[in-house]
Design an enzyme around this catalytic site. Structure first.
Site, short mmCIF file in Angstrom:
data_model
loop_
_atom_site.label_atom_id
_atom_site.label_comp_id
_atom_site.label_asym_id
_atom_site.label_seq_id
_atom_site.Cartn_x
_atom_site.Cartn_y
_atom_site.Cartn_z
N TYR A 1 -1.71 -0.30 10.38
CA TYR A 1 -1.77 -0.71 8.99
C TYR A 1 -0.57 -0.19 8.21
CZ TYR A 1 -3.48 -1.29 4.21
OH TYR A 1 -3.61 -1.63 2.88
N SER B 1 0.84 -1.20 0.00
CA SER B 1 0.00 0.00 0.00
C SER B 1 0.87 1.25 0.00
CB SER B 1 -0.89 0.01 1.25
OG SER B 1 -1.56 1.25 1.40
#
Length: 265
Positions: free
Chosen positions: A164, A151
């Protein structure tokens, strides 16, 4: 285009979203696909049907990639074919805590759960499937391909939570480490999406908030678009194709230019 005909591909977390899009595109290009899910059986079967509609052979395996037994179950599914040409570590979770300054928004358990799936899971999958990936290299003479779904959060330190972002940063580092360690039999790369219009975002907000998010994304990306699963999957499949046969240890941002910021008028 059937450039992946005869290849065996395993995509974790492929019942929905980006994982499903990648699985279907692999099937369209001739690969035999193993669909994985942990909870969404109905959606996993829907993904499998989409793959079968292309004429591909498909297996559906329920397994938790955060557990060694789950990873071994997935490896066993590929093992029945004697090889594994493509592994896409796509399964991922988050804990939504978008105010990164609120350190009380996350617990130790939040961090551990996030790392278990996003970091340890890809490692365990490689641990379980390495013999099959090496076997495929031996049979074809072509390096087997591993792709990690990372990501922009792991590069820019942004996103749904600190946990995250940190997990994706760790995944990026592991991608580079394993690319070096597992060559020449296995190539390891990562794709780093920005926003993707999937239920990942939709489930975290109501319809108006989601529409506002899409509008905001379009306003801040240089390409003025909000990406969908197919947009990311098209770029991701480069890494597992022969076009990337000399590419390993790379992290590719696919974010419509979000990381650049938008030029001021």
């Amino acid at each position: 285009m059937n450039d992946m005909e005869g290849r065996i591909a395993l995509v974790t977390g492929s019942a929905t979203g980006l994982g499903r899009a990648m699985a279907v595109k692999l099937a369209e290009r001739g690969a035999e696909v193993i669909i994985n899910y942990s909870r969404s059986q109905v959606e996993a079967e829907e993904a499998a049907d989409l793959c079968r509609a292309t004429g591909a052979q498909v297996q559906v395996v329920r397994a938790d990639v955060a557990e060694p037994d789950g990873c071994r179950d997935l490896a066993d599914a590929a093992g029945r074919r004697g090889r594994l040409d493509i592994l896409i570590n796509n399964a991922g979770i988050t804990r939504h805590a978008r105010d990164h300054s609120d350190l009380n928004a996350l617990s130790k358990a939040d961090f551990m759960d996030t790392y278990a799936v996003n970091v340890v899971g890809p490692f365990l999958m490689l641990q379980a499937t390495k013999p099959l990936l090496v076997a495929a290299h031996g049979q074809s003479g072509r390096a087997s391909a591993v792709l990690n779904t990372s990501s922009i959060a792991g590069i820019k330190g942004i996103g749904s939570s600190v946990a995250y972002a940190a997990s994706k940063g760790a995944l990026n580092t592991m991608t580079i480490s394993l690319a070096r360690a597992l060559a020449p039999a296995i190539r390891v790369n990562a794709v780093c999406p920005g926003f993707i219009g999937t239920r990942w975002f939709k489930d975290a907000m109501d319809a108006d908030a989601y529409a506002g998010t899409v509008s905001a994304i379009e306003s801040i990306t240089p390409l003025a678009v909000a990406s969908g699963p197919d947009d990311i999957a098209d770029a991701a499949l480069f890494f597992v194709s022969d076009a990337a046969r000399h590419v390993t240890g790379e992290l590719m941002l696919v974010d419509a230019g979000m990381h650049l910021g938008k030029a001021r008028p």
